[in-house]
Design a protein around this motif. Structure first.
Motif, mmCIF file in Angstrom:
data_model
loop_
_atom_site.group_PDB
_atom_site.id
_atom_site.type_symbol
_atom_site.label_atom_id
_atom_site.label_comp_id
_atom_site.label_asym_id
_atom_site.label_seq_id
_atom_site.Cartn_x
_atom_site.Cartn_y
_atom_site.Cartn_z
ATOM 1 N N GLY A 151 -3.911 19.077 -24.847
ATOM 2 C CA GLY A 151 -3.622 19.259 -26.265
ATOM 3 C C GLY A 151 -4.764 18.765 -27.140
ATOM 4 N N SER A 152 -4.754 19.221 -28.376
ATOM 5 C CA SER A 152 -5.779 18.790 -29.334
ATOM 6 C C SER A 152 -5.517 17.361 -29.777
ATOM 7 C CB SER A 152 -5.782 19.714 -30.551
ATOM 8 O OG SER A 152 -6.039 21.046 -30.176
ATOM 9 N N ALA A 174 1.158 9.174 -29.775
ATOM 10 C CA ALA A 174 0.063 9.970 -30.321
ATOM 11 C C ALA A 174 -0.867 10.351 -29.183
ATOM 12 C CB ALA A 174 -0.684 9.163 -31.385
ATOM 13 N N THR A 175 -1.840 11.167 -29.501
ATOM 14 C CA THR A 175 -2.839 11.524 -28.498
ATOM 15 C C THR A 175 -3.516 10.262 -27.963
ATOM 16 O OG1 THR A 175 -3.245 13.590 -29.665
ATOM 17 C CG2 THR A 175 -4.921 12.880 -28.089
ATOM 18 N N GLU A 201 -1.941 19.024 -34.736
ATOM 19 C CA GLU A 201 -3.326 19.304 -35.122
ATOM 20 C C GLU A 201 -3.876 20.309 -34.113
ATOM 21 O OE1 GLU A 201 -4.930 18.328 -37.725
ATOM 22 O OE2 GLU A 201 -3.556 16.799 -38.488
ATOM 23 N N GLY A 202 -4.256 21.469 -34.606
ATOM 24 C CA GLY A 202 -4.801 22.473 -33.700
ATOM 25 C C GLY A 202 -3.704 23.081 -32.849
ATOM 26 N N THR A 203 -3.945 23.144 -31.532
ATOM 27 C CA THR A 203 -2.968 23.747 -30.625
ATOM 28 C C THR A 203 -1.728 22.885 -30.543
ATOM 29 O OG1 THR A 203 -3.942 22.613 -28.729
ATOM 30 C CG2 THR A 203 -4.786 24.807 -29.233
#
Length: 221
Positions: A151-152, A174-175, A201-203
């Motif tokens: 993922g982004s 979160a990422t 965010e993004g993809t």
């Protein structure tokens, strides 16, 4: 002519001379025998010394070692029959709702990446997704939740656990971070795992229930 007396003296002298000679010969013979005996004993002594065992290796009585104690088989403890507690991966079970194909996932936590081989990962793309199972094994539901590294960056995901329709745990990640999940299952029959995007965010972020499993304790894997 010699008289009888003179012949007697002569005979006596000869007889005495013969005795002296015989005694002399006996003495010589005895000395010779003694010499031979002495030489024999000397040689025998040397032979004995040559075949004597070296110091420290002289034969001694062998002391038998103490035999090991005889153990009565009836007194031996029975072999352990304890088996490892069961671990059941949800990806191997038929779901009441959701796709349970076993999928590999990779999560990152503070830069450290870890591969998980028994993960539940909703099909991508998604916004909300539910997995639901009948509780069959173990005392706990265990997992690690996070966002797959595919993922982004900048994504935030929410993860919720429901038992028999009631919310019992709520997590956000979160990422590049993960959260451990441990939920006690005692007295419950169904579990539902719900995930949704809080920030994208993004993809679309692929949420992961990594190594989701029923187990007797969450250290098992």
């Amino acid at each position: 002519m010699r008289g009888r007396g003179e012949w007697g003296n002569v005979a006596e002298k000869k007889e005495g001379s013969s005795r002296v000679k015989l005694i002399t010969e006996l003495v010589i013979l005895a000395a010779a025998i003694a010499g031979l005996l002495t030489a024999y004993l000397t040689l025998r002594s040397k032979d004995d010394e040559g075949t004597a065992p070296p110091p420290g290796n002289s034969p001694s009585a062998t002391v038998p070692s103490t035999p090991p104690p005889v153990t009565d088989p009836s007194e031996s403890p029975p072999p352990s029959t304890t088996e490892p507690a069961a671990v059941q991966y949800l990806a191997d079970l038929d779901a009441l709702q959701g796709d349970t194909r076993q999928q590999q996932a990779e999560l990152s936590d503070k830069g450290k990446r870890t591969q998980y081989l028994h993960s539940l990962k909703p099909p991508n793309p998604f916004v909300e997704y539910t997995f639901e199972f009948a509780i069959t094994e173990g005392k706990y539901f265990c997992s690690t939740v996070g966002i797959d590294t595919k993922g982004s960056s900048g994504n935030v995901m929410a993860f919720q656990v429901y038992l028999d329709g009631k919310s019992v745990a709520d997590y956000q990640t979160a990422t590049n971070e993960t959260r451990p999940v441990q939920v006690e299952l005692t007295g419950h029959s169904q579990i539902k795992l719900f995930s949704s995007a809080v920030k994208r965010e993004g993809t679309r972020p692929p949420a992961v229930w990594a190594d989701a499993r029923f187990a007797d304790n969450c250290t098992q894997n």
